[in-house]
Design a protein around this motif. Structure first.
Motif, mmCIF file in Angstrom:
data_model
loop_
_atom_site.group_PDB
_atom_site.id
_atom_site.type_symbol
_atom_site.label_atom_id
_atom_site.label_comp_id
_atom_site.label_asym_id
_atom_site.label_seq_id
_atom_site.Cartn_x
_atom_site.Cartn_y
_atom_site.Cartn_z
ATOM 1 N N THR A 182 0.829 -1.217 0.000
ATOM 2 C CA THR A 182 0.000 0.000 0.000
ATOM 3 C C THR A 182 0.857 1.257 0.000
ATOM 4 O O THR A 182 0.508 2.243 -0.643
ATOM 5 N N VAL A 183 1.978 1.213 0.702
ATOM 6 C CA VAL A 183 2.859 2.379 0.746
ATOM 7 C C VAL A 183 3.451 2.650 -0.634
ATOM 8 O O VAL A 183 3.454 3.799 -1.105
ATOM 9 N N LEU A 184 3.925 1.606 -1.288
ATOM 10 C CA LEU A 184 4.505 1.774 -2.619
ATOM 11 C C LEU A 184 3.443 2.144 -3.656
ATOM 12 O O LEU A 184 3.716 2.912 -4.579
ATOM 13 N N ARG A 185 2.231 1.623 -3.483
ATOM 14 C CA ARG A 185 1.146 1.991 -4.401
ATOM 15 C C ARG A 185 0.849 3.488 -4.294
ATOM 16 O O ARG A 185 0.678 4.177 -5.307
ATOM 17 N N GLU A 186 0.777 3.997 -3.075
ATOM 18 C CA GLU A 186 0.546 5.437 -2.880
ATOM 19 C C GLU A 186 1.707 6.264 -3.427
ATOM 20 O O GLU A 186 1.499 7.347 -3.985
ATOM 21 N N TYR A 187 2.923 5.769 -3.288
ATOM 22 C CA TYR A 187 4.092 6.461 -3.821
ATOM 23 C C TYR A 187 4.021 6.554 -5.348
ATOM 24 O O TYR A 187 4.295 7.610 -5.928
ATOM 25 N N VAL A 188 3.652 5.451 -5.996
ATOM 26 C CA VAL A 188 3.525 5.440 -7.455
ATOM 27 C C VAL A 188 2.442 6.415 -7.898
ATOM 28 O O VAL A 188 2.623 7.184 -8.856
ATOM 29 N N LEU A 189 1.308 6.424 -7.201
ATOM 30 C CA LEU A 189 0.231 7.351 -7.553
ATOM 31 C C LEU A 189 0.659 8.805 -7.367
ATOM 32 O O LEU A 189 0.322 9.659 -8.185
ATOM 33 N N ASP A 190 1.392 9.082 -6.313
ATOM 34 C CA ASP A 190 1.884 10.448 -6.096
ATOM 35 C C ASP A 190 2.854 10.871 -7.193
ATOM 36 O O ASP A 190 2.828 12.023 -7.641
ATOM 37 N N ARG A 191 3.708 9.967 -7.623
ATOM 38 C CA ARG A 191 4.648 10.293 -8.695
ATOM 39 C C ARG A 191 3.921 10.576 -10.011
ATOM 40 O O ARG A 191 4.267 11.509 -10.725
ATOM 41 N N TYR A 192 2.918 9.786 -10.323
ATOM 42 C CA TYR A 192 2.168 10.031 -11.554
ATOM 43 C C TYR A 192 1.336 11.308 -11.456
ATOM 44 O O TYR A 192 1.127 11.983 -12.464
ATOM 45 N N ASN A 193 0.856 11.636 -10.263
ATOM 46 C CA ASN A 193 0.168 12.918 -10.085
ATOM 47 C C ASN A 193 1.131 14.081 -10.321
ATOM 48 O O ASN A 193 0.762 15.091 -10.929
ATOM 49 N N ALA A 194 2.357 13.943 -9.849
ATOM 50 C CA ALA A 194 3.358 14.990 -10.068
ATOM 51 C C ALA A 194 3.708 15.110 -11.547
ATOM 52 O O ALA A 194 3.896 16.221 -12.056
ATOM 53 N N VAL A 195 3.785 13.986 -12.234
ATOM 54 C CA VAL A 195 4.062 14.012 -13.679
ATOM 55 C C VAL A 195 2.930 14.713 -14.417
ATOM 56 O O VAL A 195 3.163 15.540 -15.310
#
Length: 93
Positions: A54-67
């Motif tokens: 779940t932590v890594l999933r949220e990290y991936v989503l945050d990175r794509y939001n930043a992109v």
């Protein structure tokens, strides 16, 4: 203030380059968000690393939001640059 806004609307309605920048920016940002959701949905760790999923999933989503935000900012800055050029070209009184 009103004259400036009307001038901006006029130049934006005539400038196809600025309209294209805005449309392509919105489209690419949506594609980045959908790709992030797609990648994060199938992300699963097993074994000892399962609690980190779940932590890594949220990290991936945050990175794509930043992109996606970066794409939008770049597209809007390109549209503003096109608007300035077209304003100088159209209203060269």
């Amino acid at each position: 203030m009103r004259d400036w806004f009307v001038e901006w609307l006029y130049v934006f309605s005539v400038s196809t380059r600025a309209q294209a920048c805005v449309c392509v920016g919105i489209l690419l940002a949506l594609i980045a968000l959908i790709a992030g959701r797609f990648i994060a949905a199938d992300f699963e760790l097993g074994g000892v690393y399962a609690p980190m999923t779940t932590v890594l999933r949220e990290y991936v989503l945050d990175r794509y939001n930043a992109v996606a935000l970066g794409i939008l900012i770049a597209a809007l800055s390109g549209a503003v640059r096109c608007l300035r050029k077209d304003r100088d070209r159209l209203l060269e009184n």
